[in-house]
Design a protein around this motif. Structure first.
Motif, PDB file in Angstrom:
ATOM      1  N   THR A   1       5.273  55.536 -11.357  1.00  0.00           N
ATOM      2  CA  THR A   1       4.829  54.321 -10.691  1.00  0.00           C
ATOM      3  C   THR A   1       3.845  54.663  -9.575  1.00  0.00           C
ATOM      4  O   THR A   1       3.696  55.814  -9.178  1.00  0.00           O
ATOM      5  CB  THR A   1       6.024  53.583 -10.066  1.00  0.00           C
ATOM      6  OG1 THR A   1       6.588  54.414  -9.026  1.00  0.00           O
ATOM      7  CG2 THR A   1       7.092  53.268 -11.095  1.00  0.00           C
TER       8      THR A   1
ATOM      9  N   GLN B   1       6.217  53.079  -4.194  1.00  0.00           N
ATOM     10  CA  GLN B   1       7.070  51.895  -4.107  1.00  0.00           C
ATOM     11  C   GLN B   1       7.399  51.563  -2.650  1.00  0.00           C
ATOM     12  O   GLN B   1       7.051  52.320  -1.737  1.00  0.00           O
ATOM     13  CB  GLN B   1       8.350  52.138  -4.907  1.00  0.00           C
ATOM     14  CG  GLN B   1       8.102  52.356  -6.401  1.00  0.00           C
ATOM     15  CD  GLN B   1       7.454  51.158  -7.057  1.00  0.00           C
ATOM     16  OE1 GLN B   1       8.051  50.094  -7.163  1.00  0.00           O
ATOM     17  NE2 GLN B   1       6.206  51.327  -7.500  1.00  0.00           N
ATOM     18  N   PRO B   2       8.050  50.435  -2.399  1.00  0.00           N
ATOM     19  CA  PRO B   2       8.401  50.080  -1.020  1.00  0.00           C
ATOM     20  C   PRO B   2       9.198  51.150  -0.286  1.00  0.00           C
ATOM     21  O   PRO B   2       9.134  51.224   0.951  1.00  0.00           O
ATOM     22  CB  PRO B   2       9.236  48.794  -1.201  1.00  0.00           C
ATOM     23  CG  PRO B   2       8.688  48.171  -2.449  1.00  0.00           C
ATOM     24  CD  PRO B   2       8.352  49.336  -3.344  1.00  0.00           C
ATOM     25  N   ASP B   3       9.939  51.977  -1.051  1.00  0.00           N
ATOM     26  CA  ASP B   3      10.685  53.055  -0.385  1.00  0.00           C
ATOM     27  C   ASP B   3       9.786  54.235  -0.033  1.00  0.00           C
ATOM     28  O   ASP B   3      10.251  55.233   0.539  1.00  0.00           O
ATOM     29  CB  ASP B   3      11.864  53.526  -1.255  1.00  0.00           C
ATOM     30  CG  ASP B   3      11.422  54.080  -2.605  1.00  0.00           C
ATOM     31  OD1 ASP B   3      10.200  54.225  -2.847  1.00  0.00           O
ATOM     32  OD2 ASP B   3      12.307  54.379  -3.432  1.00  0.00           O
ATOM     33  N   GLY B   4       8.489  54.161  -0.383  1.00  0.00           N
ATOM     34  CA  GLY B   4       7.545  55.216  -0.034  1.00  0.00           C
ATOM     35  C   GLY B   4       7.398  56.299  -1.075  1.00  0.00           C
ATOM     36  O   GLY B   4       6.594  57.225  -0.900  1.00  0.00           O
TER      37      GLY B   4
ATOM     38  N   ASN C   1      14.109  53.109 -12.961  1.00  0.00           N
ATOM     39  CA  ASN C   1      12.839  52.385 -12.883  1.00  0.00           C
ATOM     40  C   ASN C   1      12.059  52.436 -14.190  1.00  0.00           C
ATOM     41  O   ASN C   1      10.907  51.980 -14.247  1.00  0.00           O
ATOM     42  CB  ASN C   1      11.981  52.962 -11.757  1.00  0.00           C
ATOM     43  CG  ASN C   1      12.562  52.714 -10.384  1.00  0.00           C
ATOM     44  OD1 ASN C   1      12.352  51.663  -9.790  1.00  0.00           O
ATOM     45  ND2 ASN C   1      13.322  53.674  -9.881  1.00  0.00           N
TER      46      ASN C   1
END
Length: 313
Positions: free
Chosen positions: A113, A116-119, A146
């Motif tokens: 990916t 993501q928002p978690d970095g 994911n």
């Protein structure tokens, strides 16, 4: 007389430092006076604490490295390594799976990916198509939370069952396993994938009946299970799959009646059921109401065109 708070704090701090110095010096003198036998239990404890400290530092450094270079979740890297151990790779297509980060080092077949928002980056696709792999599919596939595409098509010699743990991957959209030697029944757990679009396991050795849980695959459009050894009655409950377009079950060991409820499938365009064991089963008259159906195969007859014409044959 009221003492100033700052003076008390400063005095207390100095007193504590002096106390530590005195205790430390006393402990040093005591240690020097002890025999090796007396020191042994403390040295064992010290060694154990050192091992634990090094273990924690190793885990911390690995996490920091992953955070800086790619994947942040150690479980995904561990899962990939477990998947690799279950496979044999005679052409060494996966030789780069032994070093670096899966995303940054571009491991063969691994698609990641964007951050993501978690970095972190995460595994999004496994493209193992036509790599001449053998072995089995590892249950650790279910830890790639994911994943949207799982593709092991046309490796020809992957054996064993389809791991039920794949049913844990709620993000999965495409399960593509055609052209192998996978066997055993399909797990009920595979019927609980809310984003599933394509279930393609044709040209394998799948046995057992079709799980009724597949009715929960409400987003599934393509259901390709032809050329296996699937047996039993087709569950009428599967008629409640609202998005299904292609339903391919030809060349299996299915028996019983053709469910008339299939006429209620609003988007079905291709229904292939030929070369099974339906015997003298009649085609339900309700199939004539399936206005979107353009291809129907039953027994060894290939029938195209309007279902009204097909029913009259």
């Amino acid at each position: 007389m009221i003492l100033d708070a700052c003076f008390v704090n400063d005095f207390g701090g100095c007193f504590f430092e002096l106390l530590c110095l005195k205790v430390g010096k006393a402990a040093e003198e005591m240690w020097k006076s002890m025999s090796e036998e007396e020191k042994a239990p403390y040295e064992v404890k010290s060694g154990q604490r050192k091992v634990e400290y090094e273990k924690q530092m190793k885990a911390y450094n690995k996490k920091q490295e992953n955070s800086a270079n790619g994947i942040g979740d150690d479980h995904e890297v561990d899962a990939l390594q477990a998947i690799r151990r279950k496979l044999k790779d005679p052409r060494k297509n996966l030789r780069n799976w032994r070093k670096g980060d899966p995303c940054v080092s571009n491991w063969t077949g691994v698609i990641c990916t964007m951050p993501q928002p978690d970095g972190f980056l995460h595994i999004q696709e496994l493209r193992m198509l036509n790599l001449n792999l053998t072995g089995k599919l590892a249950p650790e596939l279910g830890q790639l939370s994911n994943l949207t595409v799982l593709n092991f098509m046309w490796n020809h010699n992957i054996t064993g069952s389809i791991p039920k743990e794949i049913g844990n991957i709620k993000s999965l959209k495409f399960l593509l396993l055609s052209g192998n030697q996978l066997s055993g029944p399909l797990a009920d757990k595979l019927g609980f994938l809310p984003n599933f679009l394509m279930f393609q396991v044709d040209l394998n050795q799948i046995t057992g009946s079709l799980p009724k849980s597949f009715v929960n695959l409400i987003s599934c459009k393509h259901f390709h299970m032809n050329n296996n050894s699937i047996s039993g009655q087709i569950p009428s409950e599967l008629s409640s799959m609202p998005a299904l377009i292609h339903f391919l079950l030809d060349n299996n060991n299915l028996m019983g009646n053709l469910p008339p409820e299939f006429s209620q499938m609003p988007k079905l365009r291709i229904l292939q059921l030929d070369n099974n064991n339906f015997g003298g089963t009649e085609i339900p008259a309700s199939y004539g109401n399936m206005s979107n159906l353009v291809k129907f195969c039953q027994r060894k007859k290939r029938i195209n065109g309007l279902m009204v014409q097909m029913v009259k044959l």
